[in-house]
Scaffold this active site. Sequence first.
Site, mmCIF file in Angstrom:
data_model
loop_
_atom_site.group_PDB
_atom_site.id
_atom_site.type_symbol
_atom_site.label_atom_id
_atom_site.label_comp_id
_atom_site.label_asym_id
_atom_site.label_seq_id
_atom_site.Cartn_x
_atom_site.Cartn_y
_atom_site.Cartn_z
ATOM 1 N N CYS A 81 0.807 -1.220 0.000
ATOM 2 C CA CYS A 81 0.000 0.000 0.000
ATOM 3 C C CYS A 81 0.841 1.272 0.000
ATOM 4 O O CYS A 81 0.417 2.295 -0.537
ATOM 5 C CB CYS A 81 -0.977 0.007 1.167
ATOM 6 S SG CYS A 81 -0.232 -0.113 2.799
ATOM 7 N N HIS A 103 -2.021 1.501 7.295
ATOM 8 C CA HIS A 103 -2.385 1.570 5.884
ATOM 9 C C HIS A 103 -2.024 2.944 5.325
ATOM 10 O O HIS A 103 -2.144 3.957 6.014
ATOM 11 C CB HIS A 103 -3.885 1.310 5.743
ATOM 12 C CG HIS A 103 -4.380 1.272 4.337
ATOM 13 N ND1 HIS A 103 -3.812 0.486 3.358
ATOM 14 C CD2 HIS A 103 -5.404 1.938 3.731
ATOM 15 C CE1 HIS A 103 -4.473 0.647 2.225
ATOM 16 N NE2 HIS A 103 -5.435 1.526 2.426
#
Length: 319
Positions: free
Chosen positions: A90, A166
């Site tokens: 990510c 994230h």
Amino acid sequence: MSGGWNTIESDAGVFTYLLNNLGVQNVQFEELVTLDAADLRQLQSPIYGVIFLFKYPTGEARTDAPRDGDFDYSAAEDLWFAAQTIQNACGTQALLSVLLNQDEQIQIGEQLLSFKEFTAGFPAEFRGEALSNSELIRDVHNSFARASPFIDETQRTATADDDVYHFIAYTSINSVLYELDGLQPAPISHGPCAFTEFPDKIGPVLQRRIARYPAHEIRFNLLAMVQDLRTKAKEIGDVEMLEREEAKRKAWAWEIALRRHNFVGFVGEVLKKVVKGKVEEGNDAYEKWIQESKDRTKKRMEDRAKKGGDDGDAGDAGI
């Protein structure tokens, strides 16, 4: 390292050199410690976008609409947006979400330009698969992972008790402020935003996102993708700024080299020497040393528990 995508840290130096190794020119990352627009403009550089690292709410239920902004399903045809199809990618995916949507202003290099053109007609899911299967991007990404002799090949679904982090991207595209998150079904629009308005518009959006968390939660990280500040220093003839930026690059290169080195053997040899010295001292020096170490460790754990947990740096972990 494993054959997939490895964890990398949210660090301006790591992301800057990752860009360089992908063939991108005249761009770097700067860590931001404030959301104030005036402070963002003090960078004296175009801000192409930002990458935001946060603790992912694994226990939060999925909804048909984002908690802030609106899904723009049609925008995926006019900008580069990819679904995230693999763990630990990510950070690099967020980087590419800014980079490949600002290629009119940034020299992204022949290989990334070819990758963008190849995936231009793909739906988001296929773009994500193309990214995860790109040997060039994966190899460059993995080259910045910390060296470790211990590899965990197991995979499990994160629970609400796990600390999972994230990365997502924010950038102005076609005069709209977009949030690009590969775990969402589409780009999220946060309203009109000209490129020059980005420093003013991004602050309130991020403040609303941070406000969803408890007041004691401080584990966030924000990196801005900007023009190479050495270029700006040369343009305005600021010798001190140029020297400062060159020194920063050298420090980044040194830190990256340390990350890549496996110190386990070195630490083991040092520990052997220390233990041998304590044993040779006699008078229970070794036993006292062990007990003192246990006491210090216990105190640190108690102090950390009082502060509400570990507040160290988070990497590109888990999602």
